[in-house]
Design an enzyme around this catalytic site. Structure first.
Site, PDB file in Angstrom:
ATOM      1  N   GLU A 101       0.680   6.305 -10.865  1.00 45.77           N
ATOM      2  CA  GLU A 101       1.741   6.872 -10.021  1.00 45.77           C
ATOM      3  C   GLU A 101       2.790   5.793  -9.727  1.00 45.77           C
ATOM      4  O   GLU A 101       3.987   6.015  -9.875  1.00 45.77           O
ATOM      5  CB  GLU A 101       1.149   7.399  -8.706  1.00 45.77           C
ATOM      6  CG  GLU A 101       2.212   8.013  -7.795  1.00 45.77           C
ATOM      7  CD  GLU A 101       1.660   8.521  -6.461  1.00 45.77           C
ATOM      8  OE1 GLU A 101       0.476   8.310  -6.172  1.00 45.77           O
ATOM      9  OE2 GLU A 101       2.446   9.124  -5.705  1.00 45.77           O
ATOM     10  N   SER A 107       2.933   2.515   0.282  1.00 46.99           N
ATOM     11  CA  SER A 107       4.170   1.921   0.809  1.00 46.99           C
ATOM     12  C   SER A 107       4.374   0.517   0.231  1.00 46.99           C
ATOM     13  O   SER A 107       3.433  -0.106  -0.263  1.00 46.99           O
ATOM     14  CB  SER A 107       4.116   1.851   2.339  1.00 46.99           C
ATOM     15  OG  SER A 107       3.230   0.824   2.716  1.00 46.99           O
ATOM     16  N   GLY A 137      -3.114  16.454  -3.525  1.00 48.85           N
ATOM     17  CA  GLY A 137      -3.710  16.607  -2.194  1.00 48.85           C
ATOM     18  C   GLY A 137      -4.518  15.380  -1.816  1.00 48.85           C
ATOM     19  O   GLY A 137      -5.757  15.435  -1.806  1.00 48.85           O
TER      20      GLY A 137
HETATM   21  C1  LIG Z   1       8.616  12.142   0.823  1.00 48.25           C
HETATM   22  C2  LIG Z   1       7.145  11.873   0.694  1.00 48.25           C
HETATM   23  C3  LIG Z   1       6.410  12.526  -0.272  1.00 48.25           C
HETATM   24  C4  LIG Z   1       5.023  12.324  -0.382  1.00 48.25           C
HETATM   25  N1  LIG Z   1       4.306  13.052  -1.305  1.00 48.25           N
HETATM   26  C5  LIG Z   1       2.958  12.999  -1.286  1.00 48.25           C
HETATM   27  C6  LIG Z   1       2.171  13.886  -2.110  1.00 48.25           C
HETATM   28  O1  LIG Z   1       2.703  14.700  -2.882  1.00 48.25           O
HETATM   29  N2  LIG Z   1       0.827  13.840  -2.016  1.00 48.25           N
HETATM   30  C7  LIG Z   1       0.196  12.953  -1.186  1.00 48.25           C
HETATM   31  O2  LIG Z   1      -1.036  12.944  -1.172  1.00 48.25           O
HETATM   32  N3  LIG Z   1       0.895  12.089  -0.404  1.00 48.25           N
HETATM   33  C8  LIG Z   1       2.259  12.100  -0.430  1.00 48.25           C
HETATM   34  N4  LIG Z   1       2.992  11.262   0.391  1.00 48.25           N
HETATM   35  C9  LIG Z   1       2.276  10.416   1.345  1.00 48.25           C
HETATM   36  C10 LIG Z   1       2.427   8.935   1.131  1.00 48.25           C
HETATM   37  O3  LIG Z   1       1.577   8.485   0.105  1.00 48.25           O
HETATM   38  C11 LIG Z   1       2.126   8.249   2.475  1.00 48.25           C
HETATM   39  O4  LIG Z   1       3.200   8.602   3.352  1.00 48.25           O
HETATM   40  C12 LIG Z   1       2.027   6.758   2.364  1.00 48.25           C
HETATM   41  O5  LIG Z   1       0.863   6.400   1.684  1.00 48.25           O
HETATM   42  C13 LIG Z   1       2.048   6.081   3.755  1.00 48.25           C
HETATM   43  O6  LIG Z   1       1.088   6.663   4.588  1.00 48.25           O
HETATM   44  P1  LIG Z   1       1.462   7.190   6.053  1.00 48.25           P
HETATM   45  O7  LIG Z   1       2.673   8.039   5.964  1.00 48.25           O
HETATM   46  O8  LIG Z   1       0.234   7.781   6.647  1.00 48.25           O
HETATM   47  O9  LIG Z   1       1.880   5.888   6.875  1.00 48.25           O
HETATM   48  P2  LIG Z   1       0.892   4.841   7.520  1.00 48.25           P
HETATM   49  O10 LIG Z   1      -0.222   4.544   6.604  1.00 48.25           O
HETATM   50  O11 LIG Z   1       0.553   5.313   8.902  1.00 48.25           O
HETATM   51  O12 LIG Z   1       1.820   3.561   7.607  1.00 48.25           O
HETATM   52  C14 LIG Z   1       2.825   3.415   8.629  1.00 48.25           C
HETATM   53  C15 LIG Z   1       3.503   2.058   8.398  1.00 48.25           C
HETATM   54  O13 LIG Z   1       2.539   0.990   8.536  1.00 48.25           O
HETATM   55  C16 LIG Z   1       2.535   0.200   7.356  1.00 48.25           C
HETATM   56  N5  LIG Z   1       1.150  -0.214   7.062  1.00 48.25           N
HETATM   57  C17 LIG Z   1       0.037   0.573   7.090  1.00 48.25           C
HETATM   58  N6  LIG Z   1      -1.044  -0.147   6.742  1.00 48.25           N
HETATM   59  C18 LIG Z   1      -0.620  -1.400   6.463  1.00 48.25           C
HETATM   60  C19 LIG Z   1      -1.267  -2.605   6.026  1.00 48.25           C
HETATM   61  N7  LIG Z   1      -2.579  -2.630   5.773  1.00 48.25           N
HETATM   62  N8  LIG Z   1      -0.506  -3.701   5.826  1.00 48.25           N
HETATM   63  C20 LIG Z   1       0.842  -3.684   6.058  1.00 48.25           C
HETATM   64  N9  LIG Z   1       1.507  -2.573   6.482  1.00 48.25           N
HETATM   65  C21 LIG Z   1       0.790  -1.449   6.678  1.00 48.25           C
HETATM   66  C22 LIG Z   1       3.062   1.096   6.243  1.00 48.25           C
HETATM   67  O14 LIG Z   1       3.660   0.354   5.216  1.00 48.25           O
HETATM   68  C23 LIG Z   1       4.107   1.925   6.987  1.00 48.25           C
HETATM   69  O15 LIG Z   1       5.317   1.211   7.097  1.00 48.25           O
HETATM   70  C24 LIG Z   1       4.381  11.408   0.488  1.00 48.25           C
HETATM   71  C25 LIG Z   1       5.138  10.718   1.448  1.00 48.25           C
HETATM   72  C26 LIG Z   1       6.496  10.937   1.560  1.00 48.25           C
HETATM   73  C27 LIG Z   1       7.275  10.190   2.626  1.00 48.25           C
END
Ligand SMILES: Cc1cc2nc3c(=O)[nH]c(=O)nc-3n(C[C@H](O)[C@H](O)[C@H](O)COP(=O)(O)OP(=O)(O)OC[C@H]3O[C@@H](n4cnc5c(N)ncnc54)[C@H](O)[C@@H]3O)c2cc1C
Length: 390
Positions: free
Chosen positions: A244, A375, A126
């Site tokens: 992780e 990411s 979480g």
């Molecule tokens: C299938 C799946 C399973 C997941 N499972 C879990 C889970 O079990 N528990 C949990 O806690 N989380 C989980 N996640 C969440 C995951 O860790 C986040 O999706 C990830 O950290 C990206 O955050 P966001 O989706 O909010 O995208 P955002 O942070 O909004 O990013 C959007 C885009 O902007 C880019 N970006 C953002 N900031 C920067 C920066 N500073 N420099 C360059 N580029 C940037 C990102 O690379 C991305 O392409 C999961 C995600 C997916 C897709």
């Protein structure tokens, strides 16, 4: 080319193969190789591994760790993945387990570690929230102290396999007035049967619903479920995220897909002959092979440089390159499937066991590899800062 192994390492590898191929049921491994692992498969396999002392080899020895050399640890993960054995549940073995072992109270260790290793408790992660993914420290879920309890309010999202979760490790804000957003966070253990929790599935592009949203409304957590110190959660979260990343690269899985493709492509007909003779396909396969070799060496380097359960910063490189390589291999598998690989419906309508259809669903499902665990764009930032010192 293979990494050169000593006689002892070869004997060690054969011992692992005996358990992976002999004790873990064949149908469990077949489903895993097709990307169709069930909850029961993960539980069955992890309990068998635990019985053989192979579920948590990287934990401290008093809690089931094996004190292996970096080469042995590397052989463990690559042989496990090559054999198609389900990965022990990462939330348990790579995330919350090492955190409790390192920072938890003696009572927490006794209560949670054996059950976590044996998958008697299924943990969920979480961390992420709708406005806090890459910027995790900006999370808004609060845990207000009230006597001997914390009261949790807020929302988590993207919770992988949260539909099976018994417990969740939660990162929540305990001090909204802390001067830096990283300073007021705490790491709490939440029983998902507590009143005030609502779970909603999220449907993904491949038609499955393997991730979920969780909503918390005045959820009460006993204060003894705080791990480590209050407001120090960010340092535990960073420790966890390093581990992780380490596991996401799946070099052994890449090697298995490569071997299957190399073997099958010689018999797949195309308009101009056999796919295995197509120069473009061959070049792509050879590139994948070289990349996998480099990744194997990088994985060894990361394992050797990880101390006391704390991952080396090189794990960012491994995560980024490893997930890109796996996505490329999965694309090649789509190419090999040809028009049979075109998805005609949602995930539910795809015929189980049909290799071509599996190629399509896997292609869509594995887009996640470059997003979760931080990411790949974020990993580039980490590499620039911690490795290159920019
Ligand atoms: C299938 C799946 C399973 C997941 N499972 C879990 C889970 O079990 N528990 C949990 O806690 N989380 C989980 N996640 C969440 C995951 O860790 C986040 O999706 C990830 O950290 C990206 O955050 P966001 O989706 O909010 O995208 P955002 O942070 O909004 O990013 C959007 C885009 O902007 C880019 N970006 C953002 N900031 C920067 C920066 N500073 N420099 C360059 N580029 C940037 C990102 O690379 C991305 O392409 C999961 C995600 C997916 C897709």
């Amino acid at each position: 080319m293979d990494l050169e192994l000593s006689k002892e390492d070869l004997a060690f590898r054969d011992g692992l193969r005996e358990v992976f191929l002999g004790a873990v049921p064949e149908d469990v491994r077949r489903r895993t190789a097709l990307g169709e692992t069930t909850r029961e498969d993960i539980v069955t396999s992890q309990r068998i591994l635990n019985e053989h002392g192979l579920a948590v080899p990287h934990w401290p020895q008093e809690w089931g760790g094996r004190g292996w050399s970096p080469t042995q640890s590397h052989l463990y993960s690559s042989e496990l993945q090559r054999a198609g054995v389900p990965q022990p549940l990462a939330f348990n073995v790579s995330m919350v387990g090492p955190i409790i072992a390192e920072f938890g109270s003696e009572e927490q260790k006794r209560t949670f570690l054996p059950a976590t290793a044996n998958l008697d408790i299924w943990w969920s992660q979480g961390f992420s929230e709708p406005e806090a993914g890459s910027d995790l420290a900006g999370l808004r879920t609060t845990a207000r102290r009230d006597g001997d309890q914390y009261v949790l309010n807020g929302q988590k999202t993207w919770t992988t396999l949260g539909q099976y979760g018994d417990w969740m490790f939660v990162l929540a804000r305990t001090d909204p007035d802390a001067p830096r957003k990283q300073q007021g966070l705490s790491f709490l253990l939440l029983d998902l049967n507590t009143p005030g929790i609502e779970r909603r599935p999220i449907k993904l592009i491949d038609g499955s619903a393997e991730v979920n949203e969780f909503f918390f409304d005045e959820v009460r957590i006993p204060a003894e479920n705080l791990v480590g110190e209050e407001n120090k959660g960010w340092s535990y979260a960073k420790f966890l995220l390093g581990n992780e990343r380490n596991g996401i690269a799946q070099v052994g899985t890449g090697q298995r897909i490569y071997a299957d493709l190399a073997a099958a492509s010689g018999a797949i007909p195309t308009e101009d002959g056999l796919l295995g003779h197509d120069p473009q396909f061959r070049t792509a396969l050879h590139t994948a092979k070289t990349t996998l070799l480099a990744l194997e060496a990088t994985q060894l380097r990361v394992t050797a440089a990880s101390e006391n359960g704390k991952a080396s910063p090189v794990s960012s490189l491994l995560k980024m390159e490893g997930t890109q390589a796996l996505q490329e291999l999965i694309k090649l598998r789509m190419r090999a499937a040809g028009s049979d690989g075109m998805l005609t419906g949602t995930g539910e309508q795809v015929r189980a066991g049909d290799a071509a259809s599996v190629a399509a669903t896997q292609y869509l499902n594995q887009r996640k590899l470059s997003i979760f665990g931080g990411s790949n764009e974020i990993q580039r930032g980490v590499i620039a800062k911690t490795i290159l010192g920019l």
